[in-house]
Design a protein around this motif. Structure first.
Motif, PDB file in Angstrom:
ATOM      1  N   LEU A  55       0.825  -1.202   0.000  1.00  0.00           N
ATOM      2  CA  LEU A  55       0.000   0.000   0.000  1.00  0.00           C
ATOM      3  C   LEU A  55       0.863   1.257   0.000  1.00  0.00           C
ATOM      4  N   LEU A  56       1.926   1.256   0.814  1.00  0.00           N
ATOM      5  CA  LEU A  56       2.817   2.420   0.858  1.00  0.00           C
ATOM      6  C   LEU A  56       3.579   2.597  -0.450  1.00  0.00           C
ATOM      7  N   SER A  57       3.889   1.491  -1.103  1.00  0.00           N
ATOM      8  CA  SER A  57       4.755   1.532  -2.282  1.00  0.00           C
ATOM      9  C   SER A  57       4.003   1.628  -3.603  1.00  0.00           C
ATOM     10  N   THR A  58       2.685   1.590  -3.549  1.00  0.00           N
ATOM     11  CA  THR A  58       1.885   1.756  -4.769  1.00  0.00           C
ATOM     12  C   THR A  58       0.842   2.845  -4.497  1.00  0.00           C
ATOM     13  N   PRO A  59       1.282   4.106  -4.448  1.00  0.00           N
ATOM     14  CA  PRO A  59       0.390   5.203  -4.058  1.00  0.00           C
ATOM     15  C   PRO A  59      -0.780   5.430  -4.996  1.00  0.00           C
ATOM     16  N   ASN A  60      -0.669   5.034  -6.243  1.00  0.00           N
ATOM     17  CA  ASN A  60      -1.755   5.226  -7.204  1.00  0.00           C
ATOM     18  C   ASN A  60      -2.109   3.915  -7.883  1.00  0.00           C
ATOM     19  N   PRO A  61      -2.635   2.961  -7.107  1.00  0.00           N
ATOM     20  CA  PRO A  61      -2.916   1.634  -7.674  1.00  0.00           C
ATOM     21  C   PRO A  61      -4.062   1.663  -8.670  1.00  0.00           C
ATOM     22  N   SER A  62      -3.971   0.829  -9.650  1.00  0.00           N
ATOM     23  CA  SER A  62      -5.067   0.642 -10.602  1.00  0.00           C
ATOM     24  C   SER A  62      -5.025  -0.796 -11.074  1.00  0.00           C
ATOM     25  N   TRP A  63      -6.100  -1.253 -11.628  1.00  0.00           N
ATOM     26  CA  TRP A  63      -6.131  -2.627 -12.111  1.00  0.00           C
ATOM     27  C   TRP A  63      -5.279  -2.795 -13.367  1.00  0.00           C
ATOM     28  N   LEU A  64      -4.970  -1.672 -14.021  1.00  0.00           N
ATOM     29  CA  LEU A  64      -4.214  -1.753 -15.263  1.00  0.00           C
ATOM     30  C   LEU A  64      -2.712  -1.742 -15.040  1.00  0.00           C
ATOM     31  N   SER A  65      -2.291  -0.971 -14.034  1.00  0.00           N
ATOM     32  CA  SER A  65      -0.842  -0.839 -13.842  1.00  0.00           C
ATOM     33  C   SER A  65      -0.533  -0.469 -12.402  1.00  0.00           C
ATOM     34  N   LEU A  66       0.355  -1.202 -11.786  1.00  0.00           N
ATOM     35  CA  LEU A  66       0.805  -0.892 -10.430  1.00  0.00           C
ATOM     36  C   LEU A  66       2.283  -0.526 -10.485  1.00  0.00           C
ATOM     37  N   GLN A  67       2.567   0.738 -10.265  1.00  0.00           N
ATOM     38  CA  GLN A  67       3.942   1.214 -10.276  1.00  0.00           C
ATOM     39  C   GLN A  67       4.523   1.123  -8.869  1.00  0.00           C
ATOM     40  N   PHE A  68       5.563   0.355  -8.717  1.00  0.00           N
ATOM     41  CA  PHE A  68       6.175   0.150  -7.406  1.00  0.00           C
ATOM     42  C   PHE A  68       7.173   1.258  -7.112  1.00  0.00           C
ATOM     43  N   ASP A  69       6.995   1.925  -5.978  1.00  0.00           N
ATOM     44  CA  ASP A  69       7.886   3.001  -5.545  1.00  0.00           C
ATOM     45  C   ASP A  69       8.703   2.504  -4.356  1.00  0.00           C
ATOM     46  N   PRO A  70      10.027   2.341  -4.503  1.00  0.00           N
ATOM     47  CA  PRO A  70      10.846   1.802  -3.415  1.00  0.00           C
ATOM     48  C   PRO A  70      11.156   2.811  -2.318  1.00  0.00           C
ATOM     49  N   LEU A  71      10.832   4.086  -2.534  1.00  0.00           N
ATOM     50  CA  LEU A  71      11.223   5.127  -1.585  1.00  0.00           C
ATOM     51  C   LEU A  71      10.697   4.882  -0.170  1.00  0.00           C
ATOM     52  N   PRO A  72       9.418   4.492   0.028  1.00  0.00           N
ATOM     53  CA  PRO A  72       8.952   4.237   1.394  1.00  0.00           C
ATOM     54  C   PRO A  72       9.757   3.159   2.114  1.00  0.00           C
ATOM     55  N   ALA A  73      10.122   2.084   1.392  1.00  0.00           N
ATOM     56  CA  ALA A  73      10.927   1.022   2.010  1.00  0.00           C
ATOM     57  C   ALA A  73      12.319   1.530   2.373  1.00  0.00           C
ATOM     58  N   LEU A  74      12.881   2.377   1.514  1.00  0.00           N
ATOM     59  CA  LEU A  74      14.203   2.946   1.787  1.00  0.00           C
ATOM     60  C   LEU A  74      14.158   3.861   3.005  1.00  0.00           C
ATOM     61  N   LYS A  75      13.141   4.708   3.066  1.00  0.00           N
ATOM     62  CA  LYS A  75      12.998   5.616   4.207  1.00  0.00           C
ATOM     63  C   LYS A  75      12.804   4.834   5.493  1.00  0.00           C
ATOM     64  N   HIS A  76      11.993   3.783   5.428  1.00  0.00           N
ATOM     65  CA  HIS A  76      11.743   2.924   6.584  1.00  0.00           C
ATOM     66  C   HIS A  76      13.045   2.334   7.118  1.00  0.00           C
ATOM     67  N   ALA A  77      13.846   1.760   6.237  1.00  0.00           N
ATOM     68  CA  ALA A  77      15.113   1.140   6.652  1.00  0.00           C
ATOM     69  C   ALA A  77      16.094   2.172   7.181  1.00  0.00           C
ATOM     70  N   HIS A  78      16.144   3.341   6.549  1.00  0.00           N
ATOM     71  CA  HIS A  78      17.086   4.364   6.992  1.00  0.00           C
ATOM     72  C   HIS A  78      16.696   4.955   8.343  1.00  0.00           C
ATOM     73  N   ARG A  79      15.406   5.068   8.610  1.00  0.00           N
ATOM     74  CA  ARG A  79      14.976   5.548   9.927  1.00  0.00           C
ATOM     75  C   ARG A  79      15.440   4.589  11.021  1.00  0.00           C
ATOM     76  N   ILE A  80      15.283   3.294  10.747  1.00  0.00           N
ATOM     77  CA  ILE A  80      15.689   2.286  11.728  1.00  0.00           C
ATOM     78  C   ILE A  80      17.203   2.289  11.906  1.00  0.00           C
ATOM     79  N   ALA A  81      17.938   2.405  10.798  1.00  0.00           N
ATOM     80  CA  ALA A  81      19.399   2.433  10.872  1.00  0.00           C
ATOM     81  C   ALA A  81      19.878   3.653  11.652  1.00  0.00           C
ATOM     82  N   ASP A  82      19.269   4.799  11.393  1.00  0.00           N
ATOM     83  CA  ASP A  82      19.667   6.026  12.076  1.00  0.00           C
ATOM     84  C   ASP A  82      19.399   5.920  13.572  1.00  0.00           C
ATOM     85  N   GLU A  83      18.241   5.367  13.932  1.00  0.00           N
ATOM     86  CA  GLU A  83      17.902   5.213  15.348  1.00  0.00           C
ATOM     87  C   GLU A  83      18.827   4.202  16.028  1.00  0.00           C
ATOM     88  N   ALA A  84      19.133   3.114  15.336  1.00  0.00           N
ATOM     89  CA  ALA A  84      20.030   2.103  15.906  1.00  0.00           C
ATOM     90  C   ALA A  84      21.420   2.683  16.140  1.00  0.00           C
TER      91      ALA A  84
END
Length: 228
Positions: free
Chosen positions: A119-148
């Motif tokens: 859901l986070l990585s497909t901000p504009n889902p449609s039945w015709l095309s789902l564009q995957f955006d890796p930015l949310p996953a990258l931000k998620h991992a970097h937040r955890i790395a920074d906190e650690a």
């Protein structure tokens, strides 16, 4: 903070605790009102008309329409995960302990995480095309790395500071992805990555390489589950 904002924050925090039973859903948000401090436990008030979940209109008003409300809940749960790392950590606790603590936070909701990240990585889902955006996953991992790094009192400077966090983000991403497919071995897998972190840091030192790794890994998991 206004009374309405305070109530929204309170309900959202309660809803994050309901994810383990109701998933990242509007239902979890609706049922949060039943667990306010001034309410008795929901099971003892099922027949009380004065104690009802929030209406769909109220959920939309407070948290957003449609999937926007679910996205609000996902972000709140991720924020609580960061708080969990901090609250569970003591001064000078090492990186390994902190990252293991964050993996523990995932365990009750593992079955819901692929859909949440989809859901986070497909901000504009449609039945015709789902564009995957890796930015949310990258931000998620970097937040955890920074906190650690912060909680372990990392003293890296300049380029070493960035390299260290990119390395930790890569390690955590790999461990979390492994956790989704093999929960029982996730912690040992994290240990193996941390043990070899020097070589991994070199491999993931290039931001584009790391971004490509996260993109392909998450996209592969979501495709395998029919979400893309």
């Amino acid at each position: 903070m206004s009374a309405s904002s305070l109530k929204r924050t309170q309900l959202l925090k309660i809803a994050t605790s309901l994810v383990k039973t109701h998933g990242f859903t509007r239902e979890a948000l609706a049922r949060s009102v039943l667990y306010l401090p001034n309410q008795k436990h929901v099971e003892s008030k099922q027949d009380n008309e004065d104690c009802q979940p929030l209406s769909d209109t109220a959920v939309s008003s407070l948290f957003g329409f449609g999937d926007a409300a679910r996205t609000t809940l996902i972000h709140a749960w991720l924020d609580e995960g960061i708080n969990h790392m901090s609250n569970s950590s003591q001064p000078a606790r090492n990186v390994s302990d902190v990252l293991h603590t964050r993996l523990d936070w995932n365990e009750p909701v593992l079955g819901y995480l692929p859909e949440a990240f989809a859901l986070l990585s497909t901000p504009n889902p449609s039945w015709l095309s789902l564009q995957f955006d890796p930015l949310p996953a990258l931000k998620h991992a970097h937040r955890i790395a920074d906190e650690a790094a912060y909680l372990s009192m990392d003293t890296s400077r300049e380029l070493a500071w960035y390299a260290r966090r990119i390395s930790l983000a890569g390690i955590y991403s790999a461990a979390e992805l492994h956790q989704l497919t093999s929960p029982s071995t996730a912690h040992s897998f994290l240990d193996s990555l941390l043990t070899g972190s020097s070589s991994l840091e070199q491999k993931l030192g290039d931001v584009m390489l790391y971004s490509d790794y996260v993109y392909k890994s998450w996209k592969g998991i979501l495709k395998s589950r029919g979400m893309l």
